[in-house]
Motif scaffolding. Structure first.
Motif, PDB file in Angstrom:
ATOM      1  N   THR A   1     -67.021  20.000 -33.033  1.00 13.45           N
ATOM      2  CA  THR A   1     -67.786  19.151 -33.946  1.00 13.45           C
ATOM      3  C   THR A   1     -69.025  18.631 -33.218  1.00 13.45           C
ATOM      4  OG1 THR A   1     -66.463  17.244 -33.262  1.00 13.45           O
ATOM      5  CG2 THR A   1     -65.725  18.445 -35.212  1.00 13.45           C
TER       6      THR A   1
ATOM      7  N   THR B   1     -71.411  22.147 -26.336  1.00  9.01           N
ATOM      8  CA  THR B   1     -72.073  21.419 -27.416  1.00  9.01           C
ATOM      9  C   THR B   1     -73.272  20.651 -26.883  1.00  9.01           C
ATOM     10  OG1 THR B   1     -69.960  21.178 -28.574  1.00  9.01           O
ATOM     11  CG2 THR B   1     -71.742  19.733 -29.267  1.00  9.01           C
TER      12      THR B   1
ATOM     13  N   VAL C   1     -69.789  22.722 -37.727  1.00 13.42           N
ATOM     14  CA  VAL C   1     -69.368  22.823 -36.327  1.00 13.42           C
ATOM     15  C   VAL C   1     -70.303  23.767 -35.591  1.00 13.42           C
ATOM     16  CG1 VAL C   1     -66.942  22.400 -36.899  1.00 13.42           C
ATOM     17  CG2 VAL C   1     -67.790  24.758 -36.720  1.00 13.42           C
TER      18      VAL C   1
END
Lengths: 115, 276
Positions: free
Chosen positions: A24, A49, A87
């Protein structure tokens, strides 16, 4: 979630893939994982991420638009990150893995999620 | 035979003013001592090919033979702006520096030339000679030598470092230091503004982020970072001393080609860093 799990499974089945994580954003938490043993998928989700978000910000600031794929080649592996709906998909492979195959598969997964 | 060949080249250049045969013609005329003719043809060649380093080199050689070191130096400097590793321009500027006893300058040019052509015994011998002269008592100390290629030319040469690789396409390349500051290359936007510093600042930080991530993931040192975006493909690669080479190309450029440009840009960057 079933569609996401199917996507992860398809990516994980590619030759040389060690782990696939759906993380996420912006927090970089793993939402779903398919991985070999020995891969720290939480660290993978978090750091991949972070790099992707930094890349996205840099490209936007440079006027290049949205980032569709990030690929990092390193001594002991390759990292691929692509946005997919809410995501980011993170794929960790061996260093010798053919990048082209993973790139195309990730792009397809990304487009499916956007559809 | 030589006369026939010269005439054939002249005929070709008259038929096709853009023919690069003019470079061979200029050199042949110069070697025959027909310097004024060589100069005229060299100028014609430059009119047709103002961005060709070899055309500036051809005129530089003629002007050097005519004793006009100033113009020869200008032309070789221009050739280097177009191609920072142009061997004959480096050699020529090294020779001019040596002539005016700027031994430190001569050493720097010849060292760069030798990097570009490591098996050139003549260059190696010339460099040894210059270094020997530098070590002799009474040789002008390096600190007193005039600044090498007048700072504006050095800046211009660093800006044009990657120009020969990029062609006319929508591409750019930069060499950034460990702080994201621009060392070489340029990036001009659609309005003609040089935005290299800004782009460098944004993208240079990515290398640090990637380095940290890979360290935590035990993936070792990074080699290439590729980001595909809506309007561009950007690749980054490490260079010595924590520097980063960046190549960006329009989105329709093949990804493999952009990666290949990075390989070539890194080679240029490393040779340039070794010589500066």
């Amino acid at each position: 979630m079933t569609a996401l799990r199917d996507t992860l499974g398809a990516l994980a089945a590619l030759p040389g893939v060690r782990a696939v994580v759906a993380a996420t954003t912006p927090d970089g938490l793993a939402a779903d994982v398919v991985a070999s043993s020995g891969v720290d998928t939480d660290a993978l989700a978090a750091f991949a991420t972070a790099v992707f978000l930094r890349t996205r910000a840099a490209n936007a600031a440079a006027g290049y638009g949205d980032t569709t794929l990030l690929a990092v080649d390193a001594e002991h592996g390759r990292l691929f990150v692509a946005p997919s709906g809410e995501v980011v998909l993170v794929v960790l492979t061996d260093a010798e893995t053919a990048a082209g195959l993973v790139r195309v598969a990730l792009q397809q997964a990304s487009r499916r999620a956007a559809a | 035979m030589v006369a026939d060949r010269l005439q054939s080249w002249m005929d070709e250049v008259h038929r096709d003013p853009a023919s690069l045969t003019v470079l061979s013609l200029v050199d042949a005329l110069r070697r025959q001592g027909r310097l004024e003719e060589a100069r005229r043809y060299a100028l014609r060649g430059l009119e047709q090919h103002p961005h060709l380093a070899d055309a500036h080199d051809a005129l530089a050689r003629v002007m050097a033979d005519l004793g006009d070191d100033a113009q020869a130096g200008d032309e070789w400097s221009f050739a280097l702006r177009l191609d920072p590793m142009h061997l004959d321009a480096l050699r020529g500027l090294g020779f001019l520096a040596w002539k005016r006893r700027d031994l430190a300058g001569a050493e720097q040019y010849l060292a760069r030339a030798l990097q570009a052509s490591p098996t050139d015994d003549g260059l190696a011998a010339a460099l040894r000679r210059v270094r020997s002269d530098l070590r002799r008592p009474g040789a002008p100390p390096a600190a007193e030598a005039p600044l090498r290629p007048a700072t504006p030319s050095t800046a211009a040469a660093s800006r044009a470092l990657f120009a020969p690789l990029l062609g006319d396409g929508d591409r750019t390349a930069l060499l950034l230091d460990r702080d994201g500051l621009v060392l070489a290359g340029t990036y001009v936007d659609g309005t003609g503004t040089d935005v290299a510093d800004e782009i460098g600042a944004h993208l240079g930080g990515l290398a640090d982020e990637a380095r940290r991530a890979l360290e935590h993931l035990s993936l070792g040192r990074w080699d290439v970072m590729l980001a595909e975006a809506q309007h561009a493909t950007v690749v980054l690669g490490p260079a010595p001393d924590g520097a980063v080479v960046m190549v960006a190309a329009a989105r329709d450029t093949q990804v493999g080609l952009v990666r290949r440009l990075l390989v070539q840009a890194r080679q240029r960057a490393m040779a340039w860093m070794a010589g500066t």
